[in-house]
Design a protein around this motif. Sequence first.
Motif, PDB file in Angstrom:
ATOM      1  N   CYS A  92     -13.740   9.346   4.759  1.00 27.35           N
ATOM      2  CA  CYS A  92     -12.934   8.868   3.636  1.00 27.35           C
ATOM      3  C   CYS A  92     -13.433   9.484   2.336  1.00 27.35           C
ATOM      4  CB  CYS A  92     -13.031   7.348   3.528  1.00 27.35           C
ATOM      5  SG  CYS A  92     -12.299   6.493   4.932  1.00 27.35           S
ATOM      6  N   GLY A 106     -10.601   5.161  -8.913  1.00 28.31           N
ATOM      7  CA  GLY A 106      -9.949   6.416  -8.556  1.00 28.31           C
ATOM      8  C   GLY A 106      -9.737   7.353  -9.721  1.00 28.31           C
ATOM      9  N   THR A 107     -10.088   6.958 -10.903  1.00 27.97           N
ATOM     10  CA  THR A 107      -9.817   7.841 -12.034  1.00 27.97           C
ATOM     11  C   THR A 107     -11.083   8.105 -12.830  1.00 27.97           C
ATOM     12  OG1 THR A 107      -9.288   5.950 -13.421  1.00 27.97           O
ATOM     13  CG2 THR A 107      -7.446   7.018 -12.302  1.00 27.97           C
ATOM     14  N   THR A 130      -8.168  -2.625   0.995  1.00 23.77           N
ATOM     15  CA  THR A 130      -8.505  -1.205   0.799  1.00 23.77           C
ATOM     16  C   THR A 130      -9.008  -0.547   2.081  1.00 23.77           C
ATOM     17  OG1 THR A 130     -10.772  -1.730   0.167  1.00 23.77           O
ATOM     18  CG2 THR A 130      -9.150  -1.592  -1.598  1.00 23.77           C
ATOM     19  N   ASN A 169      -7.660   8.989   4.175  1.00 17.54           N
ATOM     20  CA  ASN A 169      -7.921   7.573   3.886  1.00 17.54           C
ATOM     21  C   ASN A 169      -6.976   6.987   2.851  1.00 17.54           C
ATOM     22  OD1 ASN A 169      -9.391   9.216   1.956  1.00 17.54           O
ATOM     23  ND2 ASN A 169     -10.376   7.349   1.251  1.00 17.54           N
ATOM     24  N   GLN A 170      -6.163   7.822   2.223  1.00 21.35           N
ATOM     25  CA  GLN A 170      -5.184   7.355   1.241  1.00 21.35           C
ATOM     26  C   GLN A 170      -5.801   6.352   0.270  1.00 21.35           C
ATOM     27  OE1 GLN A 170      -1.831   6.137   3.650  1.00 21.35           O
ATOM     28  NE2 GLN A 170      -1.458   8.211   4.356  1.00 21.35           N
ATOM     29  N   GLY A 171      -7.006   6.663  -0.178  1.00 19.32           N
ATOM     30  CA  GLY A 171      -7.668   5.812  -1.164  1.00 19.32           C
ATOM     31  C   GLY A 171      -8.487   4.682  -0.571  1.00 19.32           C
ATOM     32  N   GLN A 179      -3.604   2.800   8.433  1.00 12.92           N
ATOM     33  CA  GLN A 179      -2.449   3.111   7.575  1.00 12.92           C
ATOM     34  C   GLN A 179      -1.524   4.136   8.227  1.00 12.92           C
ATOM     35  OE1 GLN A 179      -3.991   3.251   3.166  1.00 12.92           O
ATOM     36  NE2 GLN A 179      -5.589   4.007   4.517  1.00 12.92           N
ATOM     37  N   ARG A 191     -11.099   7.375  -2.994  1.00  9.98           N
ATOM     38  CA  ARG A 191     -10.364   8.437  -3.685  1.00  9.98           C
ATOM     39  C   ARG A 191      -9.181   8.814  -2.808  1.00  9.98           C
ATOM     40  NH1 ARG A 191     -11.457  14.010  -3.471  1.00  9.98           N
ATOM     41  NH2 ARG A 191     -13.352  13.645  -2.272  1.00  9.98           N
ATOM     42  N   ASP A 192      -8.061   9.122  -3.457  1.00  7.19           N
ATOM     43  CA  ASP A 192      -6.875   9.438  -2.677  1.00  7.19           C
ATOM     44  C   ASP A 192      -7.087  10.754  -1.928  1.00  7.19           C
ATOM     45  OD1 ASP A 192      -4.403   8.725  -1.760  1.00  7.19           O
ATOM     46  OD2 ASP A 192      -3.374  10.049  -3.155  1.00  7.19           O
ATOM     47  N   PHE A 193      -6.778  10.724  -0.646  1.00  4.49           N
ATOM     48  CA  PHE A 193      -7.001  11.879   0.228  1.00  4.49           C
ATOM     49  C   PHE A 193      -6.090  11.661   1.427  1.00  4.49           C
ATOM     50  CE2 PHE A 193      -9.572  14.631   3.066  1.00  4.49           C
ATOM     51  CZ  PHE A 193      -9.793  15.702   2.204  1.00  4.49           C
TER      52      PHE A 193
END
Lengths: 492, 733
Positions: B27, B10-11, A468, B55-57, B199, B50-52
């Motif tokens: 992030c 994330g949810t 992650t 940071n793409q999570g 990433q 969190r997806d952004f």
Amino acid sequence: MRIVVIGHGMVGSRVAADLAAADPGARLTVLGQEDHDPYNRVQLSSVVAGKADPAALALEQVGPERARVLRGVRAVRIDRASHLVHDELGEAHPYDRLVLATGSAARIPDVPGLRAPGGAAEESPLVDGVSPLKDLDDAERILRRCDGGGEVVVLGAGVLGIEVATGLAGRGARVTLVHHRERLMERQLDRDASEIVHGALETLGITVVTSASATGVDAPEGRLETVHLSDGSARPADLLVLCTGTVPQTALAEAAGLECGAGVLVGEDLACPGDPDVFAIGDCAQPPEGASGLVAQGWEQARRLVESWRPREEESRAPGPPRGTGGDLVRVKAVGLALVTMGRIERPGPGLHAPRSVRLADPSGGRFTEVVVHEGRLVAATIVGDEDAAAELSAAFTLRTPVPRDPVHLLARPLAARAAAPAASAADMAEDDVLCQCNGVTKGTVCAAVAGGCGSTAEVSRATRAGTGCGTCRSRIQELLDASRDREPAPV
Amino acid sequence: MPSTPSASAGTAPSGTATHCPYCALQCAQTLTPVAGGGADGAPVLTVEGRDFPTNQGGLCRKGWTSAEVLTAPDRLTAPQLRGADGVLREVSWDAALDHVEARLREQRERRGADAVAVFGGGGLTNEKAYALGKFTRVVLGSRLIDYNGRFCMSAAATASNRSLGLDRGLPFPLPDLAGADCVLLLGSNLAATMPPFVQHLEGVRSRGGLVVTDPRGSATAALTAEGAGVHLAPVPGTDLVVLLALLHVVLAEDLVDHEYLAARTTGLEALRASAAAWWPERAEAVCGVPARRLRQVARMLADASPSRGGRGAYVLTGRGVEQSTQGTATVTAAIDLALLLGLVGRRGSGYGPLTGQGNGQGGREHGLKADQLPGYRKITDPEDRAHVAAVWGVDPESLPGPGVPAVELLGMLGRPVGPSALIVCGANPVVSAPDVSRVRERLAALDLLVVMDTVPSETALLADVLLPVTQWAEEEGTMTNLEGRVIRRRRAREAPGGARSELWILRELAARLGVPTGFPAEASAVFDELARASAGGRADYSGLSHERLDREGSMHWPVPGPDHPGTPHALLDGFPTADGRARLLPVTHEDPADPLRADAPLHLVTGRLLEQYQSGAQTRRVPSLLAARPAAFAQMHPLLADLLGIEDGEEVLLRTRSGELRVPAEVTEEIRPDTVFMPFHYPGEGSANLLTGSATDPLSGMPGFKVTALEVLPAPRPVPVPDVVTVQQRSIV
């Protein structure tokens, strides 16, 4: 303070620009005999090799608002008694301090037929097809004559000769490199190193003839056709490049009664012993430590001179001693041949405190390295055919950083950080090796998550946080997932 | 122990969407309160990535464990006042603030407005940075404010403004990097300092185009392995030589974008002349990088450039090349390179610095810097002063002039001509500034030191008055990340005990000092004023509000109006210079301020570890991070260890002109043998900044952290180094 600089080459332009920056009160006049703006002469061999655009050679120069720069104007006489420099246009330039940066000229060997007939021997021009490589006009002449082919003889296998030979060979010319000594670059290389360089040059398609000199030149109708060598052979040639050394330009100084040896003699303070107001730097000078013929020495002299003249509270002081040891580092700019020498390799005698010299000679690998270590520092080295070692040892020599206890390490491994190691595959890792650096997750933790039912990298990440962060370990997580699936038959 | 991530990552619909408290990647996180948390050190919040776009999570372990700092056992929850006996004791807010008021009045009456200085931090929200700058100029009337961002972004900011007319960090969104054929990463170890960034490099690595310069084989350098790119390991202090050689090759081989240069730049000839002196073979002997490698990298960049048919190229700089006494010149050379290749202000290519601190960008835009006013305005420009003074409701004449950069400011403290009182906000200069022995000495010479902090940092422990403040998860506000994107920080829980926002403290102090209005404690109200103050400035936030950011999401500045969509790509239509063109500027390489010498023949470089952040005040309070990296060490090559006769883990004595210390050696092949690396996160005897010097870059005030001449000696005796911070007691006069 009125300062006149004679010479607007690499060193003259540097000292003028730096003087202007260091002392806003200085009134500067620069006399340059070439019509060009100052340019990087060291790169001429790269121009000939087609590796540098002549338009990109221009060097930093002093602006017109800070100095009067006379291009294409030759100084003809120095009148030390009245502190005047007379130029060829009849103007007299008064000075408080005079800097000679007249450089050097190519040495033209006394070979019959080299010069066009008629006129005095020293004055008459070289026949068409014969050229030294000392300025931009020479480079352009050589390029015109050797445009991607032809027969070329290069006379002299010093640094410049080797650069020109490899450069023109790289452009498709058939090159013969002729050297009057048995060893190539005999000031820098010993016999073993020279032989390895010799082999490397032949690999590049260059014919190398040693212990030979040119005995005559045939140039019917003023155009070069043949070069005769002392071994009795005759080489057809479209082009003969003379790389037979340089001669310091001392005529002005001599005429002014300044003491000259090979160059204009100066003390540690860069001043002429007979006249404290006249200084000489660069190729025209002969300092106590000797002239190296390298621009690094001239630039370092310019720096010292400017530093010592910088206006300050106290009296201006004499220039400090030369800084660093990088001055005698010789780096040959030859495509396909890494060749660097530094310091002076002397055969040390036995003894506890004597310098230690170790060498690696690998003739069939085209590789040679010799290092001399004294008091924990690298004091000399020759490197052929190993560009990583060349770069690292050059830096160690220049910076005087400590070398390994056993100098053999200098040969056996590069000094710089080794190339970054690729990550190990998951299979090669131990259970407690960290697989995800960003989150400090071990392989064992990931395996446990897989065993516990995680079926995808996303699930493993959710359970363990592995993958992650930067995400580069996801491929290894996948590897462990695949391995687990291979072990267990998929449920039907 | 880290908290267990929930299965529904994330949810979490009930969670608070905010961003990580640490670095400038900011992030995105979702924070969810834990029922019954807080007891016995149990986490009070769970943290999810969190997806952004940035940071793409992803999160690194600092981000995952960030909530643990909220409940640090020594968390400050009440104001403290140092008594006549030298001991800090808890007091009421009124007592603390009344004391500060009285002492500030006394100093100002005795010695004038400049008796009080302010030192801010790059982790403060835009609102706090703005309010602190306004407080200094309006309430204190002092010119003396600067911040620890001076140690971070000042060289890049100075160079960007000079060459491009704009400093927005990255003038493009981070995901753009994915499409490039080549990325030149100069002096950044982002794989350790902001891991989720990696990433964005997947694309360029898959095409073999990542180039990393670092004297160490860092985690980031390792990303170039297996054909993903090239790692250059130059001699410390010679990055500018590497760049000059790249410039030389690009010019000598005529790889430049002629059309772009003619249309969008000036200054080519002067640059050409300065690069002409650095042919690769000359550079090689100084920087230790083979000439062929220098040519290879120059050609890689050129081939990736749009003018030569490439998919795009980026030049990115980090602290490794910027924290130098020629930091501005080095960044200038990096920009020159990007300009020659036609990369800047073009989609799919570009130049940018990688901001370090969470809000290093916003901090310098809105008033923490000695010479700036909100909106990236200049405090020396009469129009800028008039605009800001109007928003503040004061006479422009009343605004002070420019102050001095951080290192100079710290050096002036407690001297006859310097300030006698200092307010520190969001910084720990006793660990993070260069030459910390001198910093400690200067702080001790003050009559009054006020520190606002969340935990008893090393600087906080020296305070006369210590004011406890909120942490990221306990407050509202905005941050501006490394790509000039304005994002929302949101409250997920109440601050414990008596901890208060700096905004509240500034309001209270302003009122006590005779300015009863203009310092709202609500972040959204401060932001609205910031937006007005920035209107028409370079960093124009006037079209933004908390409400709009909540409704529409993050936005890149400038946002000059409520209907303006923001500016993800800056500089596309021209450069904000007088003639709209970028400046190619000549640069000259100088030796470091502290060159190697016979008795200090090695280079010391300092930097960061993945597990720690800045001065470590936060991350050293997270047990799993402290366990991973408990103390300082000196990283060195086995050949150097062999020369010293020491083994991995044995103690060495490091000595420089500034000081000396003992730490264990960490022996690794991933570093040049002429270089020793030390992380700078640690206090006391392990403080790397005991060794660094206070020389700075003349143009930006950036300290030369990244190269110090060093002597190393074996120190085999097992020294029990007390890792306890000794509290220096200072009497109150």
